[in-house]
Scaffold this motif. Structure first.
Motif, PDB file in Angstrom:
ATOM      1  N   ASN A 414      32.964  37.518  38.568  1.00 35.29           N
ATOM      2  CA  ASN A 414      32.610  37.174  39.954  1.00 35.29           C
ATOM      3  C   ASN A 414      32.546  35.664  40.139  1.00 35.29           C
ATOM      4  O   ASN A 414      32.953  35.138  41.184  1.00 35.29           O
ATOM      5  CB  ASN A 414      31.265  37.813  40.328  1.00 35.29           C
ATOM      6  CG  ASN A 414      31.376  39.324  40.480  1.00 35.29           C
ATOM      7  OD1 ASN A 414      32.444  39.837  40.790  1.00 35.29           O
ATOM      8  ND2 ASN A 414      30.261  40.033  40.273  1.00 35.29           N
ATOM      9  N   LYS A 417      36.094  34.455  40.427  1.00 35.22           N
ATOM     10  CA  LYS A 417      36.674  34.794  41.724  1.00 35.22           C
ATOM     11  C   LYS A 417      36.130  33.906  42.832  1.00 35.22           C
ATOM     12  O   LYS A 417      36.863  33.482  43.734  1.00 35.22           O
ATOM     13  CB  LYS A 417      36.386  36.275  42.055  1.00 35.22           C
ATOM     14  CG  LYS A 417      37.206  37.261  41.242  1.00 35.22           C
ATOM     15  CD  LYS A 417      36.884  38.695  41.669  1.00 35.22           C
ATOM     16  CE  LYS A 417      37.762  39.703  40.944  1.00 35.22           C
ATOM     17  NZ  LYS A 417      37.465  41.105  41.368  1.00 35.22           N
ATOM     18  N   ASN A 421      38.572  31.747  45.042  1.00 38.15           N
ATOM     19  CA  ASN A 421      38.775  32.651  46.163  1.00 38.15           C
ATOM     20  C   ASN A 421      39.790  32.052  47.154  1.00 38.15           C
ATOM     21  O   ASN A 421      39.740  30.853  47.441  1.00 38.15           O
ATOM     22  CB  ASN A 421      37.419  32.903  46.843  1.00 38.15           C
ATOM     23  CG  ASN A 421      37.504  33.896  47.962  1.00 38.15           C
ATOM     24  OD1 ASN A 421      37.935  35.009  47.752  1.00 38.15           O
ATOM     25  ND2 ASN A 421      37.115  33.487  49.156  1.00 38.15           N
ATOM     26  N   PHE A 424      42.265  35.237  43.445  1.00 42.49           N
ATOM     27  CA  PHE A 424      42.063  36.236  42.390  1.00 42.49           C
ATOM     28  C   PHE A 424      41.129  37.364  42.817  1.00 42.49           C
ATOM     29  O   PHE A 424      40.501  38.009  41.984  1.00 42.49           O
ATOM     30  CB  PHE A 424      41.498  35.548  41.139  1.00 42.49           C
ATOM     31  CG  PHE A 424      42.460  34.588  40.510  1.00 42.49           C
ATOM     32  CD1 PHE A 424      43.441  35.035  39.649  1.00 42.49           C
ATOM     33  CD2 PHE A 424      42.378  33.225  40.793  1.00 42.49           C
ATOM     34  CE1 PHE A 424      44.334  34.145  39.062  1.00 42.49           C
ATOM     35  CE2 PHE A 424      43.262  32.333  40.218  1.00 42.49           C
ATOM     36  CZ  PHE A 424      44.251  32.791  39.352  1.00 42.49           C
ATOM     37  N   CYS A 425      41.058  37.622  44.130  1.00 43.30           N
ATOM     38  CA  CYS A 425      40.141  38.658  44.608  1.00 43.30           C
ATOM     39  C   CYS A 425      40.514  40.040  44.073  1.00 43.30           C
ATOM     40  O   CYS A 425      39.661  40.922  43.947  1.00 43.30           O
ATOM     41  CB  CYS A 425      40.087  38.671  46.139  1.00 43.30           C
ATOM     42  SG  CYS A 425      41.677  39.041  46.920  1.00 43.30           S
TER      43      CYS A 425
END
Length: 464
Positions: A414, A417, A421, A424-425
């Motif tokens: 997370n 990501k 963002n 790579f979501c």
């Protein structure tokens, strides 16, 4: 009045005020065989029509050549009447050709200690210590006619100043160790002998490859290097951008000793070449049956790319290729034409060709002496890591991991990501775990995936 005539394969006899022509098939076959025509029996059991000259030079020919030999012979004797009879019954048909003497040929590609180059004035035999030249009549074995270089071999002691030698040194960034490695690669490609244990593909890449760029930069001299190889051994050129699985090598001929895949693209899958590199060479031509070249006679593989060339990771891939990073000496800022003031090969005089030939022989001698010298990585290993994962992931890991740690993989994913963002979501936990292992292996860190209290962790131990 027509007189009785006994030719080499025919008779002309008087016949009611005219002439009767009799062509004897067995003697016609003997006539063709006296000129060197044979039936080359293939591994498949089928055959090809060939002509053998000087006891060793083999050329695949079409059946019309047989009719041409008959016509030339008869015209020289002013016996055109016989050729008329020859044409009426089409004696040069497959039904007769298949009765030519059959031969099974093992082509002489040298061995682990000796190589040979084929010039107009003879065969240059090369060992790690010396070279000599013999006539084709003396040569033990066979050579395809198209392997013979269309110039005489006249050695020069000034090979070190050959323009191609200077060009090769520039491709190695003028680094003596890398220059030695590149010379061994050239020697390896020139030597037609294939070691059943170690005959890898050679891959030429750019030293300054930028994996973050959508468009890769070329013009570093890779294609010109391959062209130099082709001036000594016949090579088959294939544009990488048109490379597909259908009819991969439909233009390949048996005399080709190197296949050059030029400028393969980012999505090229090296794995499709595995069988070709390690075994017999099977290929298809349009509207023809599959052909097979036995491994000892099959061509070596040379590939150039502005991108990383990948297949399945691991030893099975690495032992099938040797990668050399070409320096940025040439590019948009400087071309070989600008560097030398003229085009290599096309604008050379006889002396420059002599120096070129001598330099290439030196490369082959060094290869026979030292083997294939793998170059040290400049950016190659780092680029492999970025290709197998992602450049931004590598950047993230290098910033985050500085010491031994135990990370919660879900939280760490997370965090990655959020930083990058929305690019790579959609990155899955499984792929992220795989990237973690690849990164740790590359860094030579101890690592392990573990579960505890319903959470998944990745442990990293940095060796000091």
């Amino acid at each position: 009045m027509v007189e009785n005539v006994n030719g080499s394969f025919y008779k002309i006899a008087p016949n009611n005020g005219g002439a009767k022509v009799i062509i004897e098939k067995t003697k016609l076959l003997t006539f063709w065989e006296s000129l060197g025509y044979r039936k080359l029996i293939l591994k498949s059991g089928k055959y090809e029509l060939v002509k053998v000259t000087n006891n060793s030079i083999v050329e695949i020919v079409e059946d019309y050549r047989l009719a041409g030999e008959v016509r030339n012979h008869l015209e020289s004797l002013n016996h055109q009447i016989v050729f008329e009879e020859f044409l009426k019954k089409d004696y040069a048909s497959n039904s007769l050709i298949k009765n030519l003497k059959g031969i099974e040929i093992t082509f002489n590609n040298g061995n682990s200690k000796e190589a040979q180059f084929f010039y107009k004035n003879g065969v240059v035999k090369i060992s790690s210590e010396r070279y000599s030249i013999i006539s084709y009549v003396e040569f033990e074995g066979y050579v395809w006619k198209h392997q013979i270089i269309d110039r005489d071999f006249n050695p020069s002691s000034e090979y070190g100043s050959a323009e191609f030698a200077i060009f090769v040194k520039n491709l190695a960034g003028k680094n003596l160790e890398r220059y030695r490695s590149l010379r061994s690669i050239i020697g390896y490609l020139l030597h037609s002998y294939k070691d059943p244990v170690n005959s890898p593909a050679i891959i030429l890449l750019d030293e300054d490859m930028d994996l973050n760029q959508e468009e890769a930069k070329g013009g570093k001299g890779k294609s010109l290097l391959a062209k130099g190889i082709g001036k000594i051994v016949p090579y088959y050129f294939k544009e990488g951008k048109n490379f597909s699985k259908n009819f991969l090598f439909s233009g390949l001929e048996k005399h080709h000793k190197v296949i050059f895949l030029d400028d393969v693209k980012k999505d090229f899958d090296f794995e499709i070449l595995y069988a070709i590199i390690t075994g017999d060479f099977s290929f298809e031509k349009k509207f023809k049956n599959e052909e097979v070249i036995p491994f000892p006679e099959s061509p070596k593989m040379l590939i150039s790319s502005n991108y990383m060339v990948s297949g399945v990771r691991g030893y099975s891939e690495e032992r099938r290729k040797v990668e050399f990073e070409i320096s940025s000496y040439y590019g948009r800022h400087l071309t070989p034409i600008q560097d030398f003031g003229h085009r290599l090969f096309d604008d050379w005089d006889e002396m420059e060709w002599r120096k070129f030939d001598s330099f290439m022989i030196i490369c082959c001698r060094e290869y026979l002496r030292d083997g294939l010298i793998k170059p040290k990585s400049i950016n190659l290993l780092d680029n492999k890591l970025k290709t197998d994962t992602d450049p931004k992931f590598v950047e993230f890991m290098d910033e985050e991991i500085k010491e031994d740690c135990r990370i919660d993989k879900k939280e760490f994913l997370n965090k990655f990501k959020e930083k990058y963002n929305p690019e790579f979501c959609g990155l899955s936990p499984n792929l992220f775990s795989k990237w973690l292992s690849i990164w740790a292996d590359f860094k030579a860190y101890q690592s392990d995936h573990k579960k505890s209290n319903g959470k998944q962790y990745f442990e990293i131990v940095i060796k000091k």
